[in-house]
Design an enzyme around this catalytic site. Structure first.
Site, PDB file in Angstrom:
ATOM      1  N   LYS A  20      -0.313  -1.350  -4.657  1.00 52.26           N
ATOM      2  CA  LYS A  20      -1.639  -0.624  -4.749  1.00 52.26           C
ATOM      3  C   LYS A  20      -1.409   0.745  -5.189  1.00 52.26           C
ATOM      4  O   LYS A  20      -0.710   1.559  -4.376  1.00 52.26           O
ATOM      5  CB  LYS A  20      -2.602  -0.818  -3.508  1.00 52.26           C
ATOM      6  CG  LYS A  20      -3.706  -0.249  -3.632  1.00 52.26           C
ATOM      7  CD  LYS A  20      -4.551  -0.708  -2.223  1.00 52.26           C
ATOM      8  CE  LYS A  20      -6.133  -0.145  -2.404  1.00 52.26           C
ATOM      9  NZ  LYS A  20      -6.912  -0.657  -1.292  1.00 52.26           N
TER      10      LYS A  20
ATOM     11  N   ASN B  36       0.880  -1.162  -0.132  1.00 54.41           N
ATOM     12  CA  ASN B  36      -0.122   0.042   0.105  1.00 54.41           C
ATOM     13  C   ASN B  36       0.913   1.223   0.040  1.00 54.41           C
ATOM     14  O   ASN B  36       1.345   1.533   0.959  1.00 54.41           O
ATOM     15  CB  ASN B  36      -0.909  -0.025   1.354  1.00 54.41           C
ATOM     16  CG  ASN B  36      -1.702   1.260   1.516  1.00 54.41           C
ATOM     17  OD1 ASN B  36      -1.782   2.138   0.456  1.00 54.41           O
ATOM     18  ND2 ASN B  36      -2.471   1.140   2.445  1.00 54.41           N
TER      19      ASN B  36
ATOM     20  N   CYS C 167      -1.923   5.143   0.816  1.00 55.88           N
ATOM     21  CA  CYS C 167      -2.858   5.590   1.575  1.00 55.88           C
ATOM     22  C   CYS C 167      -3.000   7.394   1.898  1.00 55.88           C
ATOM     23  O   CYS C 167      -1.872   7.571   2.400  1.00 55.88           O
ATOM     24  CB  CYS C 167      -2.757   4.934   3.044  1.00 55.88           C
ATOM     25  SG  CYS C 167      -3.952   5.544   4.164  1.00 55.88           S
TER      26      CYS C 167
ATOM     27  N   GLY D  93     -16.366   4.870  -3.200  1.00 60.20           N
ATOM     28  CA  GLY D  93     -17.829   4.644  -3.478  1.00 60.20           C
ATOM     29  C   GLY D  93     -17.992   5.074  -4.925  1.00 60.20           C
ATOM     30  O   GLY D  93     -17.009   5.414  -5.709  1.00 60.20           O
TER      31      GLY D  93
END
Lengths: 288, 240
Positions: free
Chosen positions: A152, A114, A117, A204
């Site tokens: 990521k 990651n 973030c 979302g």
């Protein structure tokens, strides 16, 4: 993996939180909550905020630390009966390398690095916005890890294709994208930012078109597998990501909205494959 | 999916909504996640269960934002997305059947979980005293007096001023921050046993998003999964 649907990091705990709703065995895989070398309490203040068809979060990688994960959560995740992905974040190069070395001590299928973030003060996304830094951290982790390495990526990079190519050249076995989009909310009545860190990560359905575009660009620019995520909430969304070039898809914030979302997506993919007489859903990968 | 039976306005901005759903019955102190359909809302809202009887769920809520505003527009036979029940409930903190005497303190919307709790305690034969606090107009006076041995209502003042804390009874509190702090202070002074029910912003309600983490004497805890009911002395900010 039995299907291409993975529970995205930070939205499915360590795989047991949703067991009352469905058996996680049906999933293709589960990516763990973002881990850091040392345990982290996460951010103070408001951590989640609804936005038009999405949400901002500023959790700040609250997690029990890599050592605890290796001796506890990883063992539990192995029992889930699907691919186990450990998501590793960090504040410094040393954090990432040491964390990756410690994760060699556990039985996982993929290490998801990651470097994206947006909610930790130092490190985190900073490693993912610059191609040189992304390549540097990827090659150093690749040199020590015994697990397949998936990096990521952040949509907040100036040129995500350049970062993707740099990670591929540095030895990444796969890429996942996108992490959250840096956003902000203001409490107008209080005349101040909602989040203590001021900025937070947007996820979302609101971000899906951005994610889809980036997956399309990156999948066409690299030859390693791409795991697509960002706002997927239906089987049709998942199919769009696969058509754009994703080998697997991850479902994140939508699970908060509807705990059964992934179950319905998996069912919808099966129905689609049957209707289109596909032997494998991968047959449509990258057709757009 | 759940169906609205009725959704009555009790007073300014405060509604009592009854919903029909055959999901698992709740324990006192649990909550559900509710999301009105078709209003562009992304997340469900955590709402405390006031009462449950044969698949009929009663919720008391106040319009405070977009979610509850959309909820207030729902009418009889409308659909609402609902999942749960969530959380530990009061009985997981302390077995309710062991309680002989209970004092329940509710302020504002914090009165909701006290109703279901009172009903459950009365069934086990406990003596139940209820204190309710309202800013202006009292609501549900009749309903609460039906489930209480004694009912004390405070309007416009501090509900905790009416409560005498002592060792023996078990105290339960749910309400706004200042009320909870006052209850905790008085419980500590008297050495009384107090269980609180907390409110928090949540995304999932399942323990996955970590949006509702609080500090406790036993480390970080999730209001949704580890709570919402806690012994007051465990909660940082209430305990000391």
């Amino acid at each position: 993996m039995k299907n291409p649907v993975i529970a995205a990091s930070g939205t499915f705990g360590f795989g047991i939180e949703y067991e009352e709703y469905f058996d996680p065995t049906i999933l293709g895989g589960v990516s763990s909550k973002g881990l850091t070398l040392r345990p982290s309490r996460g951010n103070a203040g408001i951590r989640v905020w609804e936005t038009p068809m999405g949400m901002l979060n500023s959790i700040g990688l609250e997690n029990p630390g890599v050592e605890h994960f290796v001796s506890h959560e990883a063992l539990e995740m192995r029992k889930l009966g699907c691919a186990v992905i450990a998501n590793l974040g960090g504040h410094s190069e040393e954090d990432y390398v040491t964390g990756a070395e410690m994760l060699n001590g556990c039985d996982i299928d993929i290490l998801e690095l990651n470097i994206s973030c947006p909610n930790v003060k130092s490190g985190g996304m900073a490693f993912g916005t610059d191609p040189d830094q992304a390549a540097d951290i990827t090659s150093k982790v690749k040199a020590v890890t015994r697990h397949p390495l998936m990096v990521k990526l952040t949509p907040n990079a100036g040129d995500i294709v350049a970062v993707a190519r740099a990670c591929e050249e540095a030895g990444a076995d796969g890429l996942s994208l996108i992490n959250t989009v840096l956003g902000m909310a203001i409490d107008v009545r209080a005349e101040k930012a909602v989040f203590n860190n001021v900025y937070a990560g947007l996820s979302g359905p609101a971000i899906m078109p951005i994610a889809l575009r980036m997956v399309h660009q990156v999948a066409h620019a690299v030859s390693i597998p791409v795991s697509g995520l960002g706002g997927i909430s239906t089987a049709e969304d998942a199919i769009a990501f696969i058509m754009a070039g994703a080998s697997t898809v991850q479902v994140g914030a939508t699970t908060f909205r509807d705990p059964m979302a992934m179950v319905n997506i998996i069912k919808g993919l099966e129905e689609y494959a049957e209707k289109k007489s596909l032997k494998n859903i991968q047959d449509i990968r990258g057709i757009v | 999916m759940a169906l609205i039976i009725d959704n009555k306005k009790l007073t300014d901005g405060i509604y009592l909504m009854r919903v029909s759903s055959n999901i698992q019955a709740p324990r006192p102190g649990q909550f559900v996640m509710l999301r009105p359909e078709g209003d562009g809302l992304f997340l469900a809202r955590p709402i405390s269960v006031m009462d449950w009887e044969n698949g009929v769920w009663t919720f008391l809520y106040k319009v405070v934002g977009k979610g509850t505003e959309a909820m207030s527009r729902l009418e009889s036979r409308d659909d609402i997305f609902m999942f749960g029940p969530m959380g530990n409930g009061f009985g997981r903190v302390l077995p309710l059947e062991k309680i002989r005497k209970a004092v329940l303190i509710g302020g504002g919307m914090g009165i909701a979980p006290m109703y279901g709790l009172a009903k459950a305690l009365r069934k086990t034969g406990a003596h139940v005293k209820i204190h309710l606090g309202f800013t202006d107009e009292p609501i549900l006076r009749k309903e609460f007096s039906d489930v209480a041995d004694e009912l004390v209502i405070n309007v416009g003042g501090y509900v905790t001023d009416d409560v005498r804390f002592e060792q023996g009874p078990v105290y339960f509190a749910c309400g706004p921050d200042p009320m909870m702090k006052a209850a905790a202070r008085k419980a500590r002074e008297a050495g009384a046993e107090l269980i609180v029910s907390l409110e928090s912003r949540m995304a999932c309600g399942m323990g996955a998003c970590l949006g509702c983490t609080i500090d406790t004497t036993k480390g970080s805890k999730r209001v949704c999964k580890d709570g919402p009911c806690f012994r007051y002395e465990e909660v940082t900010g209430l305990g000391k």
